[in-house]
Design an enzyme around this catalytic site. Structure first.
Site, PDB file in Angstrom:
ATOM      1  N   GLU A   1      -8.924  49.249  41.865  1.00 25.05           N
ATOM      2  CA  GLU A   1      -7.829  50.218  41.321  1.00 25.05           C
ATOM      3  C   GLU A   1      -7.272  49.147  40.066  1.00 25.05           C
ATOM      4  OE1 GLU A   1      -4.826  49.454  44.471  1.00 25.05           O
ATOM      5  OE2 GLU A   1      -6.390  50.295  45.836  1.00 25.05           O
TER       6      GLU A   1
ATOM      7  N   LYS B   1      -4.371  47.161  38.137  1.00 25.12           N
ATOM      8  CA  LYS B   1      -3.178  46.378  38.461  1.00 25.12           C
ATOM      9  C   LYS B   1      -2.186  46.902  37.535  1.00 25.12           C
ATOM     10  CE  LYS B   1      -2.223  41.822  39.507  1.00 25.12           C
ATOM     11  NZ  LYS B   1      -0.967  41.428  38.959  1.00 25.12           N
TER      12      LYS B   1
ATOM     13  N   ASP C   1       1.625  46.650  36.040  1.00 27.72           N
ATOM     14  CA  ASP C   1       2.419  45.595  35.805  1.00 27.72           C
ATOM     15  C   ASP C   1       3.903  45.785  36.043  1.00 27.72           C
ATOM     16  OD1 ASP C   1       2.948  43.020  35.208  1.00 27.72           O
ATOM     17  OD2 ASP C   1       2.473  43.436  32.991  1.00 27.72           O
TER      18      ASP C   1
ATOM     19  N   TYR D   1       0.179  51.790  46.475  1.00 28.79           N
ATOM     20  CA  TYR D   1      -1.265  51.084  46.249  1.00 28.79           C
ATOM     21  C   TYR D   1      -1.615  50.636  47.879  1.00 28.79           C
ATOM     22  CZ  TYR D   1       1.261  47.121  45.373  1.00 28.79           C
ATOM     23  OH  TYR D   1       2.351  45.965  45.154  1.00 28.79           O
TER      24      TYR D   1
ATOM     25  N   LYS E   1      -7.698  39.556  36.160  1.00 28.57           N
ATOM     26  CA  LYS E   1      -6.774  39.617  35.256  1.00 28.57           C
ATOM     27  C   LYS E   1      -7.565  39.605  33.573  1.00 28.57           C
ATOM     28  CE  LYS E   1      -2.571  38.910  35.950  1.00 28.57           C
ATOM     29  NZ  LYS E   1      -2.063  37.742  36.472  1.00 28.57           N
TER      30      LYS E   1
ATOM     31  N   CYS F   1      18.066  10.207  22.726  1.00 27.48           N
ATOM     32  CA  CYS F   1      18.432  11.595  23.465  1.00 27.48           C
ATOM     33  C   CYS F   1      19.255  12.207  22.812  1.00 27.48           C
ATOM     34  CB  CYS F   1      18.959  11.134  24.699  1.00 27.48           C
ATOM     35  SG  CYS F   1      19.449  12.725  25.745  1.00 27.48           S
TER      36      CYS F   1
ATOM     37  N   CYS G   1      23.007  12.482  24.605  1.00 26.84           N
ATOM     38  CA  CYS G   1      23.594  11.574  25.022  1.00 26.84           C
ATOM     39  C   CYS G   1      23.445  10.402  24.091  1.00 26.84           C
ATOM     40  CB  CYS G   1      23.811  11.034  26.272  1.00 26.84           C
ATOM     41  SG  CYS G   1      22.167  10.453  26.690  1.00 26.84           S
TER      42      CYS G   1
ATOM     43  N   CYS H   1      14.866  10.025  28.902  1.00 25.39           N
ATOM     44  CA  CYS H   1      16.315   9.583  28.685  1.00 25.39           C
ATOM     45  C   CYS H   1      16.629   8.960  30.206  1.00 25.39           C
ATOM     46  CB  CYS H   1      17.427  10.662  28.392  1.00 25.39           C
ATOM     47  SG  CYS H   1      18.941  10.086  28.530  1.00 25.39           S
TER      48      CYS H   1
ATOM     49  N   CYS I   1      23.728  11.195  31.582  1.00 23.52           N
ATOM     50  CA  CYS I   1      23.391  12.044  30.764  1.00 23.52           C
ATOM     51  C   CYS I   1      23.662  13.391  31.001  1.00 23.52           C
ATOM     52  CB  CYS I   1      22.018  11.990  30.403  1.00 23.52           C
ATOM     53  SG  CYS I   1      21.445  13.258  29.089  1.00 23.52           S
TER      54      CYS I   1
END
Ligand code: IVH
Length: 673
Positions: free
Chosen positions: A118, A120, A122, A233, A318, A412, A415, A430, A435
Site C-alpha cells: 500500500e 504510505k 504522509d 489502512y 521509504k 560562549c 555568557c 561551555c 550559563c
C-alpha cells in the site's frame, strides 16, 4: 394524525440524511460527485431546517452534526484498545530481501506468504472506534499506547463516516477499531499557507505538520475549515483473518482506502509496485513518503510479533530523500542544555520534499572542516522524512572567492565564558554552570513531551518566564501563580488557567519521566526508565556506586559516571529536594520495580513458533517486564528459547547449542513466580 405526522417527519429527515451521506460518500470517498455543490447545499439546508423545527429528532450521526461539541480547553488522554504500532524503515531492495528472509525463517519452507502493498500516506495515524456502527471516539497515536481524544475534530472530516455503511439487513459490528492516516491534500496545504502568510502568521513546513496542527485544535470549527482527508489502512479490534479482507471490509463500510493497494507473493513483485508508485506519486493529490508492505495473514502476523514498537510482519519502504541546492547565508551557534555549542547553517529558503528549508544542522566544528563549508557557499542539502535537513556537499565550482571560512568562537555566545574542547571529543562546550543557555534549554527539556509533558509551555513561554525572572529552574514552575503568568505576552486568562492546570497535572508523571526530565547527561528516556525500575527510588539511585550502576545491562561507565557526578552537585541535590517537596514522584510504583532476583532478570530470551494461548508480543512484553532481554535470533548468548507450534530453525539451533527450551506453560509458570 399527530402520530402520522411524526412518522412522516422522521422518514423525511432520514431520507434526506441518507441522500446527503450518499453524496458525501461520492464526493469525499469515491471522488466522483454526482451533484453540484449548490445542490448539495440545498439538501443540507433542508435538513437543517427540518431539524431546527424538530430538534427532538436530531441524532448524533446526522450529517449536520459534524461540527459540534463547542470549544474545549484540552485533549483528554485515551488508552488504545490495542497498541498503534509504528513501522521499521527500509531503503533498498536488499533490505527488503532481508525482511523477506526474516519472515520466511519463522515458517516452514512450504508456507505460502502473501504480501499486501500500500502507499504510505504522509500524515498522522488515528484510531476510530465504532460501537454498533456509530463513530464514538477518535484518538491520535500518541505514544502508541495512549493517545489524545480528538473525536470532535475527526467528526468534521467528511471522508470519515459518522455511521458505517451497512447494507440493509446486514450485521452491524459491535465494535470496530479503524486505523488510518489523517492527511492534508496538497492544494489545501498551499491555500492554508497562503492565507497564513497574508495574515502574517507562521506557515506550516509541510502538509503533515499542517494536518497535525489542524487536528489538534481546541475549536472543531477550525479543523472543519481545514479540508482534512482520511485513508483507512488497518483494523484493530474487528479485523478479518486476512489484511486484504479487512481492507475490502473498510471499503464496504464507506471508508476511503487507497485504490492502489495490491496483494502479491514475492518481493520482486513488491519491488515492481514500489517502482510504479514512485513514478506516479508526484501526481497524487496528497503526499506519500513510501510504500508499506504487510503480511496478509493475521495468524502469520501474530507468529511474527513485534520488536518494541515495530511489527516484524510489516515494513515501510521509504523513497530516497530529495536534494536541493541553496546558499549558506550565515553560520550561527546554538548552545544546548549540556553546554555544547552546535553550529547551524542559515540557508536561503528552498523547497524540499514538500517543506521549506531555511536551516540545516552542521553538527560540529569537524563536520564543517571536513566538508569545507563556508558562509556564502552554494550547497546541496537533503532531507528524509522527519530527519533534520543536512548539508551533503559544497558546490565548489560555484565559488567566487568571496566565501568566508567559519571559525568556531572561543567564547560562549550566551555568557562569554571561554569554551573548551576536550581531547578526543568533537564537542566544544561551555562549562559555565550558570550559563543562561543551560537553564533555558534544561527547562525546555524538562517540560517537553517525553519528559514532564507540560502542554502550553513552549520555548516562547519559557523564554519570557526567564526574562521576567519568574523562573530560574524547574522547581520554580510549580510555584507560579496566575497573576505572574498574566504578565506574559499573549497570555490570557484561559491560557494561564490551562497552563497552571497542565503544570499541576504533570505531578502525576511517574518517577522514570521525572528522572529523564532532570536532564542528567547521557540519561535518555530509555536509560531513565531502566534506572527507575531497577532502583525504585531516587534515594536508592543516589546511594548507588559506580560499580553497581555500570554492572547493569545497557548502562555503561559513561552513564554511570554521569549519574554519580550529577548527584554530587549540591545545586542538583537542592533541586531534587524542592521538586520532591512540590509533590513530584521520586518513587516508582511497586509493580514497576524490577526484582533482580527473578529467574529471567538480565537473561536473553528468544520466542519462536506459535504459542498456544499468548500472542508473541504479549509473551515478549511479559519477559521484558521482569527484566529479560528479548532477542530475535538464537546464539551462544541466548539463555532461554520459548518455543511454540511450528517452531523452525531457531528451535533446531537452540537444541544444537544446548540452550534451555521452554514451553509456553513452563514460561508462564516461571515468569509469574
Ligand atoms: S500500517 C503495524 N499502513 O506510517 C502497522 N501505516 O511509519 C502500522 N502510515 O504510524 C501502520 N500509510 O501513521 C500503515 N498504508 C499504511 C500507512 C501507514 C501511512 C503511517 C502510520 C504509521 C507510520 C509508520
Amino acid at each position: 394524525m399527530e402520530a402520522l405526522n411524526k412518522e412522516m417527519v422522521i422518514s423525511e429527515i432520514e431520507k434526506l440524511r441518507n441522500e446527503i451521506r450518499h453524496h458525501e460518500y461520492l464526493y469525499y470517498v469515491l471522488d466522483t460527485p454526482k451533484i453540484t455543490d449548490a445542490e448539495y447545499d440545498v439538501l443540507t439546508l433542508k435538513l437543517r431546517e427540518l431539524e431546527a423545527c424538530y430538534p427532538e429528532f436530531i441524532t448524533n450521526d446526522s450529517p449536520t452534526r459534524r461540527v459540534g461539541g463547542g470549544v474545549s480547553s484540552s485533549f483528554t488522554e485515551v488508552q488504545h484498545l490495542s497498541p498503534l504500532l509504528s513501522l521499521g524503515n527500509v531503503f533498498s531492495l536488499r533490505e527488503l530481501e532481508d525482511f523477506e528472509r526474516r519472515v520466511h525463517s519463522e515458517f516452514t519452507p512450504e508456507t505460502l506468504i502473501e504480501y499486501v502493498v500500500e502507499p504510505k500516506i504522509d500524515g498522522l495515524a488515528c484510531s476510530l472506534i465504532y460501537e454498533k456502527g456509530q463513530l464514538v471516539r477518535a484518538a491520535t497515536r500518541g505514544d502508541g499506547v495512549v493517545g489524545e481524544d480528538v473525536t470532535h475534530n475527526v467528526r468534521t472530516i467528511k471522508s470519515i463516516p459518522l455511521k458505517l455503511r451497512v447494507a440493509p439487513g446486514a450485521e452491524i459490528p459491535e465494535l470496530l477499531d479503524v486505523r488510518g492516516e489523517v492527511y492534508m491534500p496538497r492544494v489545501a496545504f498551499m491555500r492554508l499557507n497562503a492565507e497564513r502568510a497574508d495574515k502574517g502568521e507562521a506557515e506550516f513546513a509541510n502538509p503533515r505538520n499542517a494536518a497535525a496542527g489542524s487536528l489538534r485544535q481546541l475549536n472543531p470549527e477550525v479543523t472543519a475549515a481545514r479540508s482534512l482527508g482520511f485513508f483507512a489502512y488497518a483494523v484493530g479490534t474487528g479485523a478479518k483473518p486476512y489484511h486484504a479482507e479487512s481492507l475490502a471490509m473498510l471499503t464496504a463500510y464507506g471508508f476511503r482506502v487507497s485504490e492502489n493497494w495490491q496483494k502479491v507473493q514475492t518481493i520482486s513483485e513488491v519491488w515492481h509496485l514500489i517502482e510504479l508508485h514512485d513514478k506516479k506519486r508526484r501526481e497524487l493529490a496528497y503526499d506519500t513518503d513510501g510504500v508499506v508492505v504487510k503480511i496478509n495473514s493475521v495468524e502469520q502476523q501474530k507468529t511474527l510479533g513485534a520488536t518494541g514498537k515495530d511489527p516484524r510482519w510489516a515494513v515501510a519502504f521509504k523513497f530516497p530523500p530529495e536534494q536541493a541546492e541553496t546558499t549558506v547565508k550565515d553560520i550561527i551557534i546554538q548552545v544546548g542544555r549540556t553546554g555544547v555549542l552546535t553550529p547551524a547553517a542559515v540557508l536561503e529558503p528552498v523547497r524540499l520534499s514538500g517543506s521549506t528549508i531555511s536551516r540545516a544542522t552542521l553538527h560540529n566544528e569537524d563536520f564543517i572542516k571536513e566538508k569545507d563549508i563556508r558562509i556564502g557557499d552554494h550547497v546541496i542539502i537533503n532531507k528524509a522524512g522527519e530527519i533534520i535537513p543536512e548539508v551533503i556537499r559544497v558546490v565548489t565550482e560555484k565559488r567566487n572567492g568571496q566565501e568566508q571560512p567559519f571559525i568556531m568562537p572561543s567564547q560562549c555566545p550566551e555568557c562569554e565564558w571561554e569554551v573548551e574542547r576536550k581531547p578526543g571529543e568533537v564537542a566544544v562546550r561551555c562549562s559555565n554552570p550558570h550559563c543562561p543557555a543551560l537553564g533555558r534549554e534544561g527547562l525546555i527539556h524538562f517540560v517537553s513531551r517525553d519528559a514532564m509533558n507540560i502542554d502550553g509551555c513552549g520555548p516562547a513561554v519559557i523564554n519570557q518566564l526567564i526574562a521576567k525572572g519568574l523562573v530560574k529552574d524547574p522547581a520554580d514552575l510549580y510555584m507560579l501563580t496566575k497573576v505572574e503568568l498574566l504578565q506574559l505576552e499573549r497570555m490570557g486568562e484561559k491560557s494561564a488557567d490551562n497552563l497552571l492546570a497542565a503544570i499541576e497535572e504533570s505531578k502525576s508523571r511517574t518517577f522514570d519521566k521525572v528522572l529523564f526530565a532532570l536532564g542528567i547527561r547521557h540519561v535518555g528516556a530509555k536509560v531513565a526508565r531502566i534506572l527507575a525500575r531497577r532502583f525504585g527510588s531516587i534515594a536508592k539511585l543516589k546511594a548507588a556506586q559506580m560499580e553497581e550502576l555500570s554492572s547493569i545491562d545497557d548502562i555503561g561507565p559513561k552513564i554511570a559516571e554521569s549519574v554519580v557526578s550529577y548527584f554530587a552537585v549540591p545545586l542538583h541535590e537542592d533541586l531534587v529536594q524542592r521538586l520532591s517537596e512540590m509533590g513530584l514522584n521520586f518513587m516508582m510504583p511497586e509493580t514497576e520495580i524490577i526484582d533482580i532476583n527473578h529467574v529471567f532478570y538480565g537473561k536473553t530470551m528468544v520466542f519462536t513458533g506459535t504459542l498456544p494461548t499468548l500472542d508473541r508480543t504479549t509473551a515478549q512484553n511479559m519477559a521484558l517486564a521482569v527484566g529479560a532481554k528479548v532477542a530475535s535470533s538464537v546464539s551462544k548468548k541466548t539463555d532461554y528459547v520459548v518455543a511454540g507450534r511450528e517452531a523452525g530453525s531457531k528451535l533446531v539451533k537452540a537444541e544444537e547449542l544446548g540452550v534451555k527450551v521452554l514451553s509456553e506453560q513452563e514460561f508462564l509458570a516461571l515468569v509469574q513466580e
